[in-house]
Design a protein around this motif. Structure first.
Motif, PDB file in Angstrom:
ATOM      1  N   CYS A  15     -51.181  23.257  22.474  1.00  6.36           N
ATOM      2  CA  CYS A  15     -50.484  22.332  23.379  1.00  6.36           C
ATOM      3  C   CYS A  15     -49.244  22.990  23.981  1.00  6.36           C
ATOM      4  O   CYS A  15     -48.986  22.865  25.186  1.00  6.36           O
ATOM      5  CB  CYS A  15     -50.102  21.049  22.640  1.00  6.36           C
ATOM      6  N   ALA A  39     -52.776  14.865  36.604  1.00  8.93           N
ATOM      7  CA  ALA A  39     -53.859  14.316  35.781  1.00  8.93           C
ATOM      8  C   ALA A  39     -55.032  13.871  36.661  1.00  8.93           C
ATOM      9  O   ALA A  39     -56.194  14.174  36.355  1.00  8.93           O
ATOM     10  CB  ALA A  39     -53.339  13.144  34.950  1.00  8.93           C
ATOM     11  N   CYS A  42     -56.932  16.827  37.972  1.00 14.64           N
ATOM     12  CA  CYS A  42     -57.727  17.468  36.908  1.00 14.64           C
ATOM     13  C   CYS A  42     -58.876  16.593  36.427  1.00 14.64           C
ATOM     14  O   CYS A  42     -59.717  17.036  35.664  1.00 14.64           O
ATOM     15  CB  CYS A  42     -56.857  17.758  35.688  1.00 14.64           C
ATOM     16  N   LEU A  44     -58.361  13.982  34.438  1.00  9.35           N
ATOM     17  CA  LEU A  44     -57.992  13.621  33.072  1.00  9.35           C
ATOM     18  C   LEU A  44     -57.105  12.385  33.121  1.00  9.35           C
ATOM     19  O   LEU A  44     -56.446  12.131  34.126  1.00  9.35           O
ATOM     20  CB  LEU A  44     -57.219  14.760  32.396  1.00  9.35           C
ATOM     21  N   THR A  48     -53.668  11.636  28.332  1.00  9.88           N
ATOM     22  CA  THR A  48     -54.089  12.911  27.738  1.00  9.88           C
ATOM     23  C   THR A  48     -53.048  13.986  28.023  1.00  9.88           C
ATOM     24  O   THR A  48     -52.666  14.749  27.127  1.00  9.88           O
ATOM     25  CB  THR A  48     -55.469  13.342  28.279  1.00  9.88           C
ATOM     26  N   ILE A  52     -50.632  16.049  25.280  1.00  9.40           N
ATOM     27  CA  ILE A  52     -50.488  17.507  25.233  1.00  9.40           C
ATOM     28  C   ILE A  52     -49.011  17.878  25.314  1.00  9.40           C
ATOM     29  O   ILE A  52     -48.551  18.802  24.648  1.00  9.40           O
ATOM     30  CB  ILE A  52     -51.289  18.186  26.373  1.00  9.40           C
ATOM     31  N   ILE A  60     -56.434  18.611  20.421  1.00  9.41           N
ATOM     32  CA  ILE A  60     -56.991  18.766  21.764  1.00  9.41           C
ATOM     33  C   ILE A  60     -58.439  19.255  21.729  1.00  9.41           C
ATOM     34  O   ILE A  60     -58.743  20.291  21.142  1.00  9.41           O
ATOM     35  CB  ILE A  60     -56.099  19.696  22.616  1.00  9.41           C
ATOM     36  N   SER A  63     -63.198  20.460  25.397  1.00 11.76           N
ATOM     37  CA  SER A  63     -63.569  19.940  26.721  1.00 11.76           C
ATOM     38  C   SER A  63     -62.333  19.682  27.588  1.00 11.76           C
ATOM     39  O   SER A  63     -62.368  19.894  28.804  1.00 11.76           O
ATOM     40  CB  SER A  63     -64.398  18.656  26.596  1.00 11.76           C
ATOM     41  N   THR A  64     -61.223  19.279  26.978  1.00 13.80           N
ATOM     42  CA  THR A  64     -59.983  19.068  27.730  1.00 13.80           C
ATOM     43  C   THR A  64     -59.401  20.402  28.175  1.00 13.80           C
ATOM     44  O   THR A  64     -58.956  20.545  29.320  1.00 13.80           O
ATOM     45  CB  THR A  64     -58.959  18.285  26.879  1.00 13.80           C
ATOM     46  N   THR A  67     -61.467  21.555  31.066  1.00 19.38           N
ATOM     47  CA  THR A  67     -61.155  20.817  32.293  1.00 19.38           C
ATOM     48  C   THR A  67     -59.887  21.358  32.948  1.00 19.38           C
ATOM     49  O   THR A  67     -59.841  21.562  34.169  1.00 19.38           O
ATOM     50  CB  THR A  67     -60.998  19.310  31.983  1.00 19.38           C
ATOM     51  N   ILE A  68     -58.871  21.627  32.145  1.00 19.26           N
ATOM     52  CA  ILE A  68     -57.615  22.169  32.674  1.00 19.26           C
ATOM     53  C   ILE A  68     -57.816  23.575  33.217  1.00 19.26           C
ATOM     54  O   ILE A  68     -57.368  23.897  34.325  1.00 19.26           O
ATOM     55  CB  ILE A  68     -56.507  22.144  31.597  1.00 19.26           C
TER      56      ILE A  68
END
Length: 95
Positions: A15, A39, A42, A44, A48, A52, A60, A63-64, A67-68
């Protein structure tokens, strides 16, 4: 190879690394933006991103992270290489 002391420590490190690399400040196409706009860009939830950014860290999901990194046009390979080089330098030097 040195082990990470705890999963919690690993998650906090991930994070912190994401926060430093992508969230300080939030940017879209090189321009500063808000947490909510980032967000949404992204795909998300703002909660979320807030998790972070939390001092406590966040468990975390990969998959997150994916995505980032996709939004930031970085591969997972580069992300994790940079993470290990900065978070656990001993691991990077032993490879």
């Amino acid at each position: 190879m040195e082990k990470v002391k705890s999963i919690s420590e690993l998650n906090k490190g991930l994070c912190s690394f994401i926060k430093q690399r992508y969230f300080s400040p939030f940017k879209i196409d090189g321009k500063k933006t808000s947490l909510n706009q980032y967000a949404n860009a992204c795909n998300l939830a703002p909660s979320t991103i807030s998790k972070i950014n939390s001092v406590k860290g966040y468990n975390i999901p990969v998959s997150t992270i994916y995505t980032i990194t996709e939004f930031e046009e970085t591969s997972l390979e580069v992300f994790f290489k940079d993470f290990f080089a900065n978070f656990i330098p001993e691991l990077a030097s032993k490879k």
